[in-house]
Design an enzyme around this catalytic site. Structure first.
Site, PDB file in Angstrom:
ATOM      1  N   GLU A   8     -25.739 -45.491  29.705  1.00 27.83           N
ATOM      2  CA  GLU A   8     -26.529 -46.555  30.312  1.00 27.83           C
ATOM      3  C   GLU A   8     -27.936 -46.011  30.549  1.00 27.83           C
ATOM      4  OE1 GLU A   8     -22.917 -48.822  32.721  1.00 27.83           O
ATOM      5  OE2 GLU A   8     -24.367 -47.604  33.834  1.00 27.83           O
ATOM      6  N   ASN A  51     -19.638 -48.796  44.828  1.00 28.02           N
ATOM      7  CA  ASN A  51     -20.531 -47.821  45.470  1.00 28.02           C
ATOM      8  C   ASN A  51     -22.011 -48.131  45.240  1.00 28.02           C
ATOM      9  OD1 ASN A  51     -20.132 -47.098  42.764  1.00 28.02           O
ATOM     10  ND2 ASN A  51     -20.428 -44.926  43.163  1.00 28.02           N
ATOM     11  N   CYS A  73     -21.010 -41.128  41.952  1.00 30.58           N
ATOM     12  CA  CYS A  73     -20.283 -40.474  40.862  1.00 30.58           C
ATOM     13  C   CYS A  73     -21.011 -39.240  40.343  1.00 30.58           C
ATOM     14  CB  CYS A  73     -20.020 -41.459  39.731  1.00 30.58           C
ATOM     15  SG  CYS A  73     -21.516 -42.184  39.034  1.00 30.58           S
ATOM     16  N   PRO A 109     -17.050 -58.272  39.555  1.00 27.02           N
ATOM     17  CA  PRO A 109     -17.500 -57.265  40.526  1.00 27.02           C
ATOM     18  C   PRO A 109     -16.328 -56.689  41.313  1.00 27.02           C
ATOM     19  CG  PRO A 109     -17.837 -59.454  41.435  1.00 27.02           C
ATOM     20  CD  PRO A 109     -17.276 -59.644  40.040  1.00 27.02           C
ATOM     21  N   ALA A 110     -16.564 -55.569  41.960  1.00 28.39           N
ATOM     22  CA  ALA A 110     -15.538 -54.949  42.804  1.00 28.39           C
ATOM     23  C   ALA A 110     -15.157 -55.886  43.945  1.00 28.39           C
ATOM     24  CB  ALA A 110     -16.050 -53.626  43.358  1.00 28.39           C
ATOM     25  N   SER A 111     -13.896 -55.867  44.303  1.00 27.52           N
ATOM     26  CA  SER A 111     -13.406 -56.766  45.360  1.00 27.52           C
ATOM     27  C   SER A 111     -13.992 -56.433  46.723  1.00 27.52           C
ATOM     28  CB  SER A 111     -11.876 -56.693  45.428  1.00 27.52           C
ATOM     29  OG  SER A 111     -11.310 -57.124  44.211  1.00 27.52           O
ATOM     30  N   SER A 152     -12.985 -45.345  38.374  1.00 26.12           N
ATOM     31  CA  SER A 152     -12.226 -44.096  38.394  1.00 26.12           C
ATOM     32  C   SER A 152     -11.738 -43.718  36.999  1.00 26.12           C
ATOM     33  CB  SER A 152     -11.022 -44.223  39.330  1.00 26.12           C
ATOM     34  OG  SER A 152     -10.030 -45.068  38.757  1.00 26.12           O
ATOM     35  N   GLU A 203     -17.967 -45.290  32.369  1.00 20.47           N
ATOM     36  CA  GLU A 203     -18.651 -44.317  33.236  1.00 20.47           C
ATOM     37  C   GLU A 203     -17.678 -44.017  34.359  1.00 20.47           C
ATOM     38  OE1 GLU A 203     -20.179 -42.558  36.045  1.00 20.47           O
ATOM     39  OE2 GLU A 203     -21.375 -44.332  36.494  1.00 20.47           O
TER      40      GLU A 203
END
Length: 480
Positions: free
Chosen positions: A459, A150, A282, A174-176, A227, A248
């Site tokens: 963070e 996101n 989030c 990293p996210a796919s 998630s 997170e």
């Protein structure tokens, strides 16, 4: 100019594979690239490189490490427009938001380039005349970082910058859905001349890569954003080695508007937050609590603003792009249908956009619902879409009860002019972050993170450095 983005980076070198996976543009459904599908072998090589590089990187002065980070921030800003286009193509957000994300990433990196110079220890009074007590803070070691889709650029900066400033080395997964912006940002870091192996990126099977990072004892720290369900699984894996982990996770942030609030200001802030990144945030507002005395007036102000939002391809001058995938649209549809069946009324939107320019993309109309009640699924689950459910309340006690019973505890917002209420609510809300008369929470100097099932660790701020530092106590006995 940026290079091609169909490779990984391990030990400062490009790595391409025959096996790849597709990267999809959610606005068109088109395949825009093929990225290497790495696994255990590539992850092991990345850890090898990061482990070897740690010995020298951790010994550099803070000023030397800062220099690389400052150059990285400069590179991101110089290539902002091209990086933003890469981000928009694979994630969907409007170019204006993508440019803001790149600029925010550079700001975050710059902040940690300086904060890394202020890693201090302590000298403590001994318990005898001969004893001297010192406390050192030293880098954890190799850090595995798993970032979400996101905010795929910002999350790299938020994790890698404090880790590198602390003297740690990094293996990034990293996210796919959004690997290309990660590859591009790491290329801009490598262009600074940073030593090979300090930062590595592996794309591919998330389960295999994650499992390999957790099983390797040389990886001393994992930082994950995603998630709650996956976060719980990772905590179990971390237990086998008592591996340090920061999480997170999901949120279910309420915004609470009291009768004395500036309703125009509140409506503007709520719509800006709720529909940023098409609601895929989030710490974004999930539910809106409007006091019964101002519910009608506030709803009208929100609706009028939502009706003005333009939806389309993020490359065009729009306020909302697509959701990240068809599955994301399906999840939003299910939540809205559940609310309708239980008595909610749709004032704006309420359906997928399918016709014309929307026919091939993952678009959902910006939506406002009223007569929403706490038995509806969208008040318990993250909507992660452009849907604003409005509930009514009578007093502080009721909305505070919602916060305390909520399994998530990332963020909450409220609007009021009563200073006494400000303190009561800020102290009473059971969350890690509170926004009062505004919704901006993500800034480099402040600790971003949640409590309960929204995760652990922070963070941002000097607190963010603590996540990548070990505390070592030294007791010295003087001799005659």
């Amino acid at each position: 100019m940026l290079q091609t983005l169909n490779h990984m980076w391990i030990n400062g070198e490009k790595v391409s594979l025959e096996e790849t996976f597709e990267v999809i543009n959610p606005a068109s459904g088109e395949v825009i690239d093929h990225v290497p599908s790495g696994g255990e072998k590539e992850t092991r090589l990345a850890v090898d490189a990061a482990s070897a590089a740690f010995a020298t990187w951790s010994k550099l002065t803070a000023k030397e490490r800062s220099g690389y980070l400052l150059k990285w921030a400069d590179n991101l800003e110089e290539n902002r427009d091209q990086l933003a286009l890469i981000l928009t193509e694979e994630q969907g957000k409007p170019l204006s938001e993508a440019k803001g994300e790149i600029e925010g990433s550079a700001e975050f990196i710059r902040w940690y380039a300086e904060e890394g110079k202020r890693i201090y220890g302590d000298v403590i009074q001994g318990s005898s005349e001969e004893q001297r007590i010192m406390v050192f803070r030293q880098p954890v070691g190799v850090c595995g970082m798993i970032t979400p889709w996101n905010f795929p650029g910002a999350m790299i900066a938020r994790k890698a910058a404090p880790a590198l400033a602390s003297g740690c080395t990094v293996v990034l997964k990293p996210a796919s859905q959004t690997p290309r912006i990660a590859i591009a940002m790491i290329e801009q870091l490598l262009a600074t001349g940073i030593p090979g192996g300090v930062v590595n990126i592996v794309t591919g099977n998330p389960r295999v890569i994650g499992k390999t990072l957790f099983e390797d004892e040389r990886v001393r720290k994992i930082s994950f954003t995603g998630s709650t369900h996956i976060g719980k699984q990772l905590m179990r894996q971390a237990a086998d080695q008592v591996k340090r982990i920061s999480l997170e996770l999901g949120g279910n942030a309420p915004v609470i508007v009291f009768p004395d609030a500036d309703l125009d200001k509140a409506a503007e802030a709520i719509v800006g937050n709720k529909f940023e990144n098409c609601g895929q945030m989030c710490n974004g507002i999930n539910v809106i609590f409007a006091h019964q005395d101002i519910q009608t007036a506030l709803t009208e102000k929100i609706v009028s603003r939502v009706q003005e939002l333009e939806v389309g391809n993020g490359k065009d001058p729009v306020q909302l792009g697509p959701l990240v995938s068809d599955d994301a649209v399906l999840n939003v549809e299910q939540l809205v249908n559940d609310a309708r069946q239980k008595g909610a009324d749709v004032l704006v939107g309420g359906s997928r956009l399918k016709d014309g320019m929307y026919s091939s993309g993952a678009f959902y109309a910006p939506t406002v619902l009223t007569n929403v009640t706490l038995d509806m699924a969208m008040t318990k689950e993250e909507i992660f879409g452009p849907v604003a459910p409005i509930l009514t309340f009578k007093d502080e006690k009721g909305v505070l009860q919602f916060s305390r019973q909520n399994q998530c505890g990332l963020a909450a917002y409220f609007f009021t002019k009563d200073i006494n209420r400000v303190y009561r609510m800020a102290e009473g809300l059971d969350v890690g972050m509170v926004g009062v008369n505004g919704t901006q929470l993500s800034v480099p100097q402040a600790p971003f993170g949640g409590i309960k099932e929204s995760g652990m660790g922070r963070e941002g701020g000097h607190y963010g450095l603590d996540e990548f530092l070990e505390v070592k106590y030294i007791s010295l006995t003087l001799e005659d």
